[in-house]
Design a protein around this motif. Structure first.
Motif, PDB file in Angstrom:
ATOM      1  N   VAL A 119      -4.892  -4.431  13.896  1.00  0.00           N
ATOM      2  CA  VAL A 119      -4.758  -5.556  13.425  1.00  0.00           C
ATOM      3  C   VAL A 119      -5.809  -6.507  13.061  1.00  0.00           C
ATOM      4  O   VAL A 119      -5.801  -7.065  12.136  1.00  0.00           O
ATOM      5  N   GLU A 120      -6.957  -6.059  13.619  1.00  0.00           N
ATOM      6  CA  GLU A 120      -8.331  -6.928  13.481  1.00  0.00           C
ATOM      7  C   GLU A 120      -8.535  -6.396  12.252  1.00  0.00           C
ATOM      8  O   GLU A 120      -9.385  -7.229  11.369  1.00  0.00           O
ATOM      9  N   ASP A 121      -8.746  -4.893  11.930  1.00  0.00           N
ATOM     10  CA  ASP A 121      -9.173  -4.708  10.486  1.00  0.00           C
ATOM     11  C   ASP A 121      -8.275  -5.083   9.549  1.00  0.00           C
ATOM     12  O   ASP A 121      -8.636  -5.508   8.478  1.00  0.00           O
ATOM     13  N   ALA A 122      -6.942  -5.363   9.542  1.00  0.00           N
ATOM     14  CA  ALA A 122      -5.982  -6.031   8.703  1.00  0.00           C
ATOM     15  C   ALA A 122      -6.407  -7.333   8.489  1.00  0.00           C
ATOM     16  O   ALA A 122      -6.492  -7.811   7.322  1.00  0.00           O
ATOM     17  N   VAL A 123      -6.779  -8.101   9.427  1.00  0.00           N
ATOM     18  CA  VAL A 123      -7.345  -9.502   9.379  1.00  0.00           C
ATOM     19  C   VAL A 123      -8.470  -9.301   8.461  1.00  0.00           C
ATOM     20  O   VAL A 123      -8.815 -10.406   7.488  1.00  0.00           O
ATOM     21  N   ARG A 124      -9.471  -8.472   8.733  1.00  0.00           N
ATOM     22  CA  ARG A 124     -10.739  -8.676   8.134  1.00  0.00           C
ATOM     23  C   ARG A 124     -10.405  -8.401   6.480  1.00  0.00           C
ATOM     24  O   ARG A 124     -11.171  -8.687   5.713  1.00  0.00           O
ATOM     25  N   ILE A 125      -9.575  -7.511   6.353  1.00  0.00           N
ATOM     26  CA  ILE A 125      -9.332  -6.948   4.935  1.00  0.00           C
ATOM     27  C   ILE A 125      -8.830  -8.299   4.236  1.00  0.00           C
ATOM     28  O   ILE A 125      -8.987  -8.809   2.924  1.00  0.00           O
ATOM     29  N   VAL A 126      -7.655  -8.880   4.822  1.00  0.00           N
ATOM     30  CA  VAL A 126      -7.360 -10.135   4.146  1.00  0.00           C
ATOM     31  C   VAL A 126      -8.296 -11.140   4.007  1.00  0.00           C
ATOM     32  O   VAL A 126      -8.177 -11.962   3.043  1.00  0.00           O
ATOM     33  N   ARG A 127      -9.276 -11.264   4.965  1.00  0.00           N
ATOM     34  CA  ARG A 127     -10.164 -12.096   4.768  1.00  0.00           C
ATOM     35  C   ARG A 127     -11.426 -12.069   4.000  1.00  0.00           C
ATOM     36  O   ARG A 127     -12.291 -12.668   3.861  1.00  0.00           O
ATOM     37  N   GLY A 128     -11.313 -10.635   3.714  1.00  0.00           N
ATOM     38  CA  GLY A 128     -12.752 -10.093   3.311  1.00  0.00           C
ATOM     39  C   GLY A 128     -13.115 -10.272   1.639  1.00  0.00           C
ATOM     40  O   GLY A 128     -14.047  -9.511   1.203  1.00  0.00           O
ATOM     41  N   GLY A 129     -12.393 -10.704   0.919  1.00  0.00           N
ATOM     42  CA  GLY A 129     -12.453 -10.926  -0.473  1.00  0.00           C
ATOM     43  C   GLY A 129     -11.811  -9.846  -1.355  1.00  0.00           C
ATOM     44  O   GLY A 129     -11.276  -9.114  -0.726  1.00  0.00           O
ATOM     45  N   ASP A 130     -12.196  -9.977  -2.844  1.00  0.00           N
ATOM     46  CA  ASP A 130     -11.385  -9.076  -3.620  1.00  0.00           C
ATOM     47  C   ASP A 130     -11.547  -7.396  -3.550  1.00  0.00           C
ATOM     48  O   ASP A 130     -10.889  -6.866  -4.060  1.00  0.00           O
ATOM     49  N   ASP A 131     -12.446  -7.121  -2.932  1.00  0.00           N
ATOM     50  CA  ASP A 131     -12.827  -5.729  -2.579  1.00  0.00           C
ATOM     51  C   ASP A 131     -12.786  -5.273  -1.191  1.00  0.00           C
ATOM     52  O   ASP A 131     -13.217  -4.144  -1.088  1.00  0.00           O
ATOM     53  N   ALA A 132     -12.002  -6.006  -0.369  1.00  0.00           N
ATOM     54  CA  ALA A 132     -12.301  -5.670   1.063  1.00  0.00           C
ATOM     55  C   ALA A 132     -11.323  -4.165   0.969  1.00  0.00           C
ATOM     56  O   ALA A 132     -11.771  -3.619   2.030  1.00  0.00           O
ATOM     57  N   VAL A 133     -10.462  -4.161   0.452  1.00  0.00           N
ATOM     58  CA  VAL A 133      -9.647  -2.825   0.691  1.00  0.00           C
ATOM     59  C   VAL A 133     -10.655  -1.549   0.166  1.00  0.00           C
ATOM     60  O   VAL A 133     -10.592  -0.481   0.925  1.00  0.00           O
ATOM     61  N   THR A 134     -11.241  -1.551  -1.026  1.00  0.00           N
ATOM     62  CA  THR A 134     -12.058  -0.580  -1.485  1.00  0.00           C
ATOM     63  C   THR A 134     -13.236  -0.417  -0.386  1.00  0.00           C
ATOM     64  O   THR A 134     -13.491   0.853  -0.209  1.00  0.00           O
ATOM     65  N   ARG A 135     -13.594  -1.297   0.155  1.00  0.00           N
ATOM     66  CA  ARG A 135     -14.911  -1.059   0.903  1.00  0.00           C
ATOM     67  C   ARG A 135     -14.438  -0.705   2.255  1.00  0.00           C
ATOM     68  O   ARG A 135     -14.996   0.307   2.984  1.00  0.00           O
ATOM     69  N   PHE A 136     -13.021  -0.866   2.797  1.00  0.00           N
ATOM     70  CA  PHE A 136     -12.701  -0.529   4.020  1.00  0.00           C
ATOM     71  C   PHE A 136     -12.437   0.940   3.718  1.00  0.00           C
ATOM     72  O   PHE A 136     -12.843   1.927   4.639  1.00  0.00           O
TER      73      PHE A 136
END
Length: 227
Positions: A119-136
């Motif tokens: 869940v913590e990673d999911a929150v970071r992805i939502v909050r992380g900007g337009d390329d958060a999924v790619t960086r994850f």
């Protein structure tokens, strides 16, 4: 916070990259938010693999097509003037075919990465900007995918006698500082470029999901991100 308010917040956050209030992050574990993030990640990964893991997935896409390293391109132009164009084209085709053939091996690792997201990673992805999924994805999977891809790429390129010639020429070029050391080996070079292409295409899918979650046609994405 009610479900409709949660959906509206999530949709706005994905669209704008705004940070969430820290207290809100804990509510994500109770609702559909984390499930929606997982669905978005899995959808993006699978779409990227489907686009790349087919004939001409790399070769026919100028955004990810694997070319010779920049340090060898002047030499390649010279070789073309001496009638070696067909051999160069064969090498470039072989590099791209090797990348295409390696893609299916990434599927299970990417899917497992999504399903095991916290869940913590999911929150970071939502909050992380337009390329958060790619960086994850890149942070979690680049090293293990390199280990998976390298033997496949090696087998594919070994079937091409040109791979030895590439390594010989690129090795000399690397000695003069014209080619990076990691690009002087055909198999390592193609493996790196294959992964670059994979993460680039995941990024393209991420943009689509963030810009139009309703348009994806996914019930969970519409429910969580559609507002």
């Amino acid at each position: 916070m009610q479900r409709r308010e949660l959906c509206a917040w999530m949709g706005a956050t994905l669209a704008t990259g705004l940070a969430a209030p820290s207290a809100f992050a804990f509510s994500l574990s109770e609702g559909d938010a984390a499930t929606g993030v997982r669905a978005a990640l899995e959808r993006g990964a699978q779409a990227a693999l489907e686009n790349l893991g087919r004939t001409d997935g790399f070769l026919g896409n100028p955004q990810v097509r694997i070319e010779l390293p920049s340090g060898l391109r002047d030499a390649a132009r010279l070789l073309r003037t001496t009638g070696q164009g067909r051999r160069l084209d064969e090498l470039i085709t072989a590099m791209n075919r090797a990348a295409e053939q390696a893609m299916p091996e990434a599927r299970q690792l990417l899917v497992n990465t999504v399903r095991n997201i916290s869940v913590e990673d999911a929150v970071r992805i939502v909050r992380g900007g337009d390329d958060a999924v790619t960086r994850f994805f890149e942070d979690k999977t680049r090293s293990p995918l390199t280990d998976k891809f390298l033997p496949l790429v090696t087998r594919a390129t070994e079937r091409q006698s040109l791979s030895e010639k590439y390594n010989a020429v690129a090795g000399k070029a690397a000695g003069f500082g014209l080619v990076r050391k990691e690009d002087a080996n055909l198999q390592s070079y193609v493996t790196g470029k294959a992964l670059d292409g994979l993460y680039f295409m995941i990024g393209q899918e991420e943009k689509k999901i963030r810009q139009d979650p309703v348009g994806t046609g996914s019930a969970i994405l519409k429910r969580v991100f559609g507002g």
